[in-house]
Structures are given as structure tokens and as C-alpha cells.
Design a protein around this motif. Structure first.
Motif, PDB file in Angstrom:
ATOM      1  N   HIS A  13       0.854  -1.180   0.000  1.00 42.87           N
ATOM      2  CA  HIS A  13       0.000   0.000   0.000  1.00 42.87           C
ATOM      3  C   HIS A  13       0.893   1.234   0.000  1.00 42.87           C
ATOM      4  N   GLU A  14       0.720   2.069  -1.041  1.00 39.58           N
ATOM      5  CA  GLU A  14       1.520   3.296  -1.088  1.00 39.58           C
ATOM      6  C   GLU A  14       1.017   4.260  -0.039  1.00 39.58           C
ATOM      7  N   ARG A  15       1.948   5.010   0.521  1.00 40.11           N
ATOM      8  CA  ARG A  15       1.628   6.041   1.493  1.00 40.11           C
ATOM      9  C   ARG A  15       1.994   7.384   0.881  1.00 40.11           C
ATOM     10  N   TYR A  16       1.255   8.414   1.260  1.00 41.51           N
ATOM     11  CA  TYR A  16       1.461   9.750   0.726  1.00 41.51           C
ATOM     12  C   TYR A  16       1.508  10.747   1.869  1.00 41.51           C
ATOM     13  N   GLU A  40       1.520  12.448   7.064  1.00 39.92           N
ATOM     14  CA  GLU A  40       0.881  11.495   6.158  1.00 39.92           C
ATOM     15  C   GLU A  40      -0.554  11.943   5.892  1.00 39.92           C
ATOM     16  N   VAL A  41      -0.985  11.813   4.628  1.00 37.55           N
ATOM     17  CA  VAL A  41      -2.335  12.215   4.240  1.00 37.55           C
ATOM     18  C   VAL A  41      -3.011  11.084   3.466  1.00 37.55           C
ATOM     19  N   PRO A  42      -4.335  10.978   3.588  1.00 38.17           N
ATOM     20  CA  PRO A  42      -5.050   9.986   2.783  1.00 38.17           C
ATOM     21  C   PRO A  42      -5.028  10.425   1.325  1.00 38.17           C
ATOM     22  N   PHE A  43      -4.945   9.473   0.427  1.00 35.24           N
ATOM     23  CA  PHE A  43      -4.807   9.808  -0.997  1.00 35.24           C
ATOM     24  C   PHE A  43      -5.643   8.839  -1.812  1.00 35.24           C
ATOM     25  N   ASP A  44      -6.556   9.374  -2.600  1.00 40.43           N
ATOM     26  CA  ASP A  44      -7.412   8.568  -3.470  1.00 40.43           C
ATOM     27  C   ASP A  44      -6.858   8.645  -4.886  1.00 40.43           C
ATOM     28  N   GLN A  45      -6.350   7.534  -5.403  1.00 37.68           N
ATOM     29  CA  GLN A  45      -5.764   7.496  -6.748  1.00 37.68           C
ATOM     30  C   GLN A  45      -6.762   7.934  -7.817  1.00 37.68           C
ATOM     31  N   THR A  78       3.953  14.188  -1.725  1.00 38.08           N
ATOM     32  CA  THR A  78       4.905  13.167  -2.151  1.00 38.08           C
ATOM     33  C   THR A  78       4.438  11.778  -1.743  1.00 38.08           C
ATOM     34  N   GLY A  79       4.999  10.787  -2.427  1.00 34.13           N
ATOM     35  CA  GLY A  79       4.910   9.433  -1.929  1.00 34.13           C
ATOM     36  C   GLY A  79       5.885   9.326  -0.776  1.00 34.13           C
ATOM     37  N   ILE A  90       4.775  14.544  -6.274  1.00 33.33           N
ATOM     38  CA  ILE A  90       3.588  14.589  -7.125  1.00 33.33           C
ATOM     39  C   ILE A  90       3.233  16.032  -7.476  1.00 33.33           C
ATOM     40  N   ARG A  91       3.261  16.904  -6.497  1.00 36.49           N
ATOM     41  CA  ARG A  91       2.971  18.329  -6.704  1.00 36.49           C
ATOM     42  C   ARG A  91       3.812  19.129  -5.728  1.00 36.49           C
TER      43      ARG A  91
END
Length: 107
Positions: A13-16, A40-45, A78-79, A90-91
Motif C-alpha cells: 500500500h503506497e503512502r502519501y 501522512e495524508v489519505p490519498f485517493d488514486q 509526495t509518496g 507529485i505536486r
């Protein structure tokens, strides 16, 4: 322990996260980044913009709440690696901070 089996989830599971760095000596050959923190933040692909659009607001709130002084800062979505450190950007947002407010607001 030998002779015992354990179930291992084969799916990684990737973490962001959001990270914040102070840029030291920006624009010079001695430019470097001082990592101030990571959350760490929740991230919806399927809907990455939902969290990415919160990056600037989070960074400004963090700068203000922590009382960071005048300077140039870099906030990134980021990841995160297995140690919770940023590695896959990512941004990003560059922020020129007066110590109390953004010097050049986003347009």
C-alpha cells in the motif's frame, strides 16, 4: 519463529504525505533544502486533486502555526518511503513567507 506460518499481505500500500522544507540560499550554487516536517495524508488514486488542492492551505497554516520566519519554503505532496520520508514528488508549491503571510500570493 520456526515452524509457524503468518499471513503476509502481498499487496504493498503506497503512502502519501505533505512535506515542508525551508530553502536555504535559494537560487545559488549553495541552495539546499532543510526538511521541517512531514505529515501522512489519505490519498485517493481516482481523485488525486482532492488532497493535492489542500497542499498550499496546509503549508501556509503550518508556517503560521509554527511561527516560521521570513524565507523561501517548498511544500510538496509526495509518496512516502517505508520510513515515512518523502521520495516521489507529485505536486509542489514554492512559498515566499514574510513570517506572518505569503509575500506573493498565488494567482
Amino acid at each position: 519463529m520456526a515452524g509457524q506460518l503468518a499471513w503476509v499481505d502481498g499487496e504493498q500500500h503506497e503512502r502519501y504525505g505533505f512535506s515542508l522544507c525551508q530553502v536555504i540560499n535559494p537560487g545559488t550554487v549553495n541552495e539546499r533544502y532543510d526538511l521541517l516536517g512531514v505529515i501522512e495524508v489519505p490519498f485517493d488514486q481516482r481523485h488525486p486533486e482532492r488532497v493535492a488542492d489542500q497542499l498550499h492551505t496546509w503549508a501556509v497554516a503550518t508556517l503560521r502555526a509554527a511561527g516560521y520566519g521570513i524565507g523561501h519554503y517548498l511544500a510538496e505532496l509526495t509518496g512516502l518511503d517505508e520510513d515515512g520520508e518523502p521520495w516521489h514528488h507529485i505536486r509542489h508549491e514554492h512559498i515566499n513567507w514574510s513570517g506572518t503571510a505569503v509575500l506573493v500570493p498565488q494567482t
